[in-house]
Design a protein around this motif. Sequence first.
Motif, PDB file in Angstrom:
ATOM      1  N   HIS A  69       0.836  -1.203   0.000  1.00 53.72           N
ATOM      2  CA  HIS A  69       0.000   0.000   0.000  1.00 53.72           C
ATOM      3  C   HIS A  69       0.871   1.254   0.000  1.00 53.72           C
ATOM      4  N   ARG A  70       1.909   1.284   0.826  1.00 56.89           N
ATOM      5  CA  ARG A  70       2.789   2.459   0.867  1.00 56.89           C
ATOM      6  C   ARG A  70       3.514   2.660  -0.458  1.00 56.89           C
ATOM      7  N   ASP A  73       1.152   4.470  -2.723  1.00 60.67           N
ATOM      8  CA  ASP A  73       1.049   5.891  -2.386  1.00 60.67           C
ATOM      9  C   ASP A  73       2.256   6.665  -2.917  1.00 60.67           C
ATOM     10  N   ARG A 101      -4.306   6.879  -8.306  1.00 61.91           N
ATOM     11  CA  ARG A 101      -4.006   5.899  -7.251  1.00 61.91           C
ATOM     12  C   ARG A 101      -4.616   4.542  -7.575  1.00 61.91           C
ATOM     13  N   ASP A 132      -3.569   7.397   5.574  1.00 59.10           N
ATOM     14  CA  ASP A 132      -2.275   7.786   5.018  1.00 59.10           C
ATOM     15  C   ASP A 132      -2.393   8.124   3.532  1.00 59.10           C
ATOM     16  N   SER A 133      -3.244   7.387   2.807  1.00 57.38           N
ATOM     17  CA  SER A 133      -3.458   7.705   1.391  1.00 57.38           C
ATOM     18  C   SER A 133      -4.129   9.067   1.248  1.00 57.38           C
ATOM     19  N   ALA A 136      -1.571  11.652   1.898  1.00 57.49           N
ATOM     20  CA  ALA A 136      -0.648  11.771   0.769  1.00 57.49           C
ATOM     21  C   ALA A 136      -1.279  12.569  -0.375  1.00 57.49           C
ATOM     22  N   TYR A 161     -12.420   7.955  -0.534  1.00 63.01           N
ATOM     23  CA  TYR A 161     -11.463   7.022  -1.137  1.00 63.01           C
ATOM     24  C   TYR A 161     -11.880   5.575  -0.876  1.00 63.01           C
TER      25      TYR A 161
END
Length: 234
Positions: A69-70, A73, A101, A132-133, A136, A161
């Motif tokens: 996932h990171r 991003d 994304r 966190d997304s 970002a 999201y």
Amino acid sequence: MIDSDPNVQPEAGRTSDAERLLDAALTHVPFDGWSEATLRAAARDADVSPDLARALYPRGAVDLALAYHRRGDAEMVRQLEAEDLSDLRYSEKVARVIEIRLAIADRELVRRGAALFALPLHTADGARAVWDSADAIWTALGDTSDDVNWYTKRMMLSGVYSSCVLFWLGDDSLDSQATRDFIARRIANVMQVEKTKSRIAASPLGQALGRGPLALLSRIRRPGSASDLPGHTG
């Protein structure tokens, strides 16, 4: 020295053991999910010892899924830097970034991740990944808010999201056009809410509340770093 933190970026031109493990894992996830079996198979394929694999991803499957996932991003931010969004309205910019994304992600890997993060043990990790997304996205778009709006923007975008991801997982339309239409509708809904909030705030009642019960909100400030938020460390 051993690369023991999957969050640490490798030096230019060098792939870390954590990255090689993740790359190897992606071929197994469609069959075994984000699981211990996937981590063991990835360690074997990447020629990484089981002990080192465990040191790099202490919680196994969930840490692998979060690393994926990171990575998405980070790639989203990289692609956004190469795009010119200057002619778009702000709502269109947000929609475009969500489209970027989702285009980066692999639908089956995300579907398997959704199943993992639906487990009670990992729901907090899934919620934090979505947050966190959202962070970002706002940061990449140049958000400068430093008060309660910093939090409300990310809370609202997290909801948008999440719903877009769920819709996208079931979308079989040509070139994901249905997903793009859904994103536009969800962003439009949020913009309508924001307009309503602005009208209320400008009204006599809103101004009275701002001087009274809601005055404490004006004292809220954005966190100094991600580690200041619950669930984040170091």
